[in-house]
Design a protein around this motif. Structure first.
Motif, PDB file in Angstrom:
ATOM      1  N   VAL A   8       0.838  -1.202   0.000  1.00  0.00           N
ATOM      2  CA  VAL A   8       0.000   0.000   0.000  1.00  0.00           C
ATOM      3  C   VAL A   8       0.875   1.255   0.000  1.00  0.00           C
ATOM      4  CG1 VAL A   8      -1.709   1.316   1.322  1.00  0.00           C
ATOM      5  CG2 VAL A   8      -1.984  -1.153   1.043  1.00  0.00           C
ATOM      6  N   GLN A   9       1.936   1.238   0.774  1.00  0.00           N
ATOM      7  CA  GLN A   9       2.850   2.390   0.805  1.00  0.00           C
ATOM      8  C   GLN A   9       3.456   2.638  -0.574  1.00  0.00           C
ATOM      9  OE1 GLN A   9       5.498   3.723   4.110  1.00  0.00           O
ATOM     10  NE2 GLN A   9       7.041   2.693   2.859  1.00  0.00           N
ATOM     11  N   GLU A  10       3.878   1.584  -1.248  1.00  0.00           N
ATOM     12  CA  GLU A  10       4.461   1.737  -2.587  1.00  0.00           C
ATOM     13  C   GLU A  10       3.443   2.305  -3.571  1.00  0.00           C
ATOM     14  OE1 GLU A  10       7.607   1.641  -3.719  1.00  0.00           O
ATOM     15  OE2 GLU A  10       8.004   1.475  -1.575  1.00  0.00           O
ATOM     16  N   ILE A  11       2.196   1.861  -3.466  1.00  0.00           N
ATOM     17  CA  ILE A  11       1.147   2.381  -4.350  1.00  0.00           C
ATOM     18  C   ILE A  11       0.914   3.863  -4.060  1.00  0.00           C
ATOM     19  CG2 ILE A  11      -1.317   2.239  -4.909  1.00  0.00           C
ATOM     20  CD1 ILE A  11      -1.025  -0.838  -4.490  1.00  0.00           C
ATOM     21  N   PHE A  12       0.843   4.240  -2.785  1.00  0.00           N
ATOM     22  CA  PHE A  12       0.703   5.652  -2.430  1.00  0.00           C
ATOM     23  C   PHE A  12       1.869   6.467  -2.986  1.00  0.00           C
ATOM     24  CE2 PHE A  12      -2.520   4.776   0.841  1.00  0.00           C
ATOM     25  CZ  PHE A  12      -3.244   5.950   0.847  1.00  0.00           C
ATOM     26  N   ARG A  13       3.075   5.961  -2.809  1.00  0.00           N
ATOM     27  CA  ARG A  13       4.263   6.678  -3.296  1.00  0.00           C
ATOM     28  C   ARG A  13       4.196   6.885  -4.800  1.00  0.00           C
ATOM     29  NH1 ARG A  13       9.287   3.999   0.153  1.00  0.00           N
ATOM     30  NH2 ARG A  13       8.860   5.148   2.079  1.00  0.00           N
ATOM     31  N   ASP A  14       3.789   5.846  -5.534  1.00  0.00           N
ATOM     32  CA  ASP A  14       3.682   5.957  -6.994  1.00  0.00           C
ATOM     33  C   ASP A  14       2.611   6.971  -7.386  1.00  0.00           C
ATOM     34  OD1 ASP A  14       5.674   4.065  -7.337  1.00  0.00           O
ATOM     35  OD2 ASP A  14       4.285   2.424  -7.791  1.00  0.00           O
ATOM     36  N   LEU A  15       1.433   6.861  -6.789  1.00  0.00           N
ATOM     37  CA  LEU A  15       0.330   7.730  -7.166  1.00  0.00           C
ATOM     38  C   LEU A  15       0.563   9.188  -6.786  1.00  0.00           C
ATOM     39  CD1 LEU A  15      -2.722   5.463  -6.277  1.00  0.00           C
ATOM     40  CD2 LEU A  15      -1.835   5.992  -8.553  1.00  0.00           C
ATOM     41  N   LEU A  16       1.238   9.404  -5.668  1.00  0.00           N
ATOM     42  CA  LEU A  16       1.502  10.774  -5.215  1.00  0.00           C
ATOM     43  C   LEU A  16       2.876  11.273  -5.648  1.00  0.00           C
ATOM     44  CD1 LEU A  16      -0.022  10.564  -1.627  1.00  0.00           C
ATOM     45  CD2 LEU A  16      -0.949  11.824  -3.599  1.00  0.00           C
ATOM     46  N   ASP A  17       3.635  10.419  -6.342  1.00  0.00           N
ATOM     47  CA  ASP A  17       4.973  10.769  -6.819  1.00  0.00           C
ATOM     48  C   ASP A  17       5.836  11.320  -5.683  1.00  0.00           C
ATOM     49  OD1 ASP A  17       6.954  10.882  -8.754  1.00  0.00           O
ATOM     50  OD2 ASP A  17       6.466  12.948  -9.295  1.00  0.00           O
ATOM     51  N   SER A  28      -4.582   8.491   7.126  1.00  0.00           N
ATOM     52  CA  SER A  28      -5.961   8.648   6.656  1.00  0.00           C
ATOM     53  C   SER A  28      -6.053   9.782   5.645  1.00  0.00           C
ATOM     54  CB  SER A  28      -6.884   8.954   7.844  1.00  0.00           C
ATOM     55  OG  SER A  28      -6.593  10.243   8.357  1.00  0.00           O
ATOM     56  N   MET A  29      -7.245   9.968   5.127  1.00  0.00           N
ATOM     57  CA  MET A  29      -7.473  11.055   4.181  1.00  0.00           C
ATOM     58  C   MET A  29      -7.146  12.409   4.812  1.00  0.00           C
ATOM     59  SD  MET A  29     -10.958   9.790   2.278  1.00  0.00           S
ATOM     60  CE  MET A  29     -10.752  10.623   0.707  1.00  0.00           C
ATOM     61  N   GLU A  30      -7.293  12.497   6.112  1.00  0.00           N
ATOM     62  CA  GLU A  30      -7.020  13.746   6.818  1.00  0.00           C
ATOM     63  C   GLU A  30      -5.527  13.978   7.054  1.00  0.00           C
ATOM     64  OE1 GLU A  30      -9.462  11.519   8.086  1.00  0.00           O
ATOM     65  OE2 GLU A  30     -10.973  12.639   6.980  1.00  0.00           O
ATOM     66  N   LEU A  39      -7.698  10.446  -5.831  1.00  0.00           N
ATOM     67  CA  LEU A  39      -6.659   9.503  -5.425  1.00  0.00           C
ATOM     68  C   LEU A  39      -7.296   8.223  -4.887  1.00  0.00           C
ATOM     69  CD1 LEU A  39      -3.537   9.073  -5.017  1.00  0.00           C
ATOM     70  CD2 LEU A  39      -4.018   9.539  -2.629  1.00  0.00           C
ATOM     71  N   GLN A  40      -8.389   8.354  -4.163  1.00  0.00           N
ATOM     72  CA  GLN A  40      -9.080   7.186  -3.606  1.00  0.00           C
ATOM     73  C   GLN A  40      -9.450   6.213  -4.720  1.00  0.00           C
ATOM     74  OE1 GLN A  40      -9.704   6.664  -0.334  1.00  0.00           O
ATOM     75  NE2 GLN A  40     -11.582   5.512  -0.123  1.00  0.00           N
ATOM     76  N   LEU A  43      -6.264   4.700  -6.113  1.00  0.00           N
ATOM     77  CA  LEU A  43      -5.695   3.816  -5.096  1.00  0.00           C
ATOM     78  C   LEU A  43      -6.410   2.465  -5.081  1.00  0.00           C
ATOM     79  CD1 LEU A  43      -3.748   3.615  -2.635  1.00  0.00           C
ATOM     80  CD2 LEU A  43      -5.586   4.582  -1.259  1.00  0.00           C
ATOM     81  N   ILE A  44      -7.728   2.508  -5.061  1.00  0.00           N
ATOM     82  CA  ILE A  44      -8.515   1.273  -5.051  1.00  0.00           C
ATOM     83  C   ILE A  44      -8.239   0.467  -6.319  1.00  0.00           C
ATOM     84  CG2 ILE A  44     -10.865   0.330  -5.123  1.00  0.00           C
ATOM     85  CD1 ILE A  44      -9.932   1.429  -2.331  1.00  0.00           C
ATOM     86  N   ALA A  45      -8.224   1.137  -7.472  1.00  0.00           N
ATOM     87  CA  ALA A  45      -7.963   0.446  -8.744  1.00  0.00           C
ATOM     88  C   ALA A  45      -6.583  -0.208  -8.742  1.00  0.00           C
ATOM     89  CB  ALA A  45      -8.091   1.422  -9.905  1.00  0.00           C
ATOM     90  N   ALA A  46      -5.581   0.506  -8.232  1.00  0.00           N
ATOM     91  CA  ALA A  46      -4.216  -0.040  -8.197  1.00  0.00           C
ATOM     92  C   ALA A  46      -4.121  -1.241  -7.260  1.00  0.00           C
ATOM     93  CB  ALA A  46      -3.232   1.049  -7.774  1.00  0.00           C
TER      94      ALA A  46
END
Length: 73
Positions: A8-17, A28-30, A39-40, A43-46
């Protein structure tokens, strides 16, 4: 860090560059800058693609934190 959280961390890193981004179960979103509704969706799709799983619409509406994501994986 467990394997699912690392993924999940790697996916976040990729999506948020952001290769320095650190995600915890409490993230969390906050607390994660850039985690918005668009992004949600990405993120879910990835996660679905990477883990060969499918989130239901009901599940997706309940996701507000990394802990929530991990509970469905």
């Amino acid at each position: 860090m467990n394997e699912k959280l690392e993924l999940v961390q790697e996916i976040f890193r990729d999506l948020l560059d952001d290769e320095e981004l650190v995600i915890t179960e409490e993230s969390s979103m906050e607390t994660v800058e850039g985690w918005d509704s668009l992004l949600q969706i990405n993120l879910i799709a990835a996660i679905e693609d990477e883990c060969d799983i499918k989130f239901s619409v009901n599940d997706i509406t309940k996701i507000h934190s990394v802990k929530d994501i991990l509970s469905y994986m």
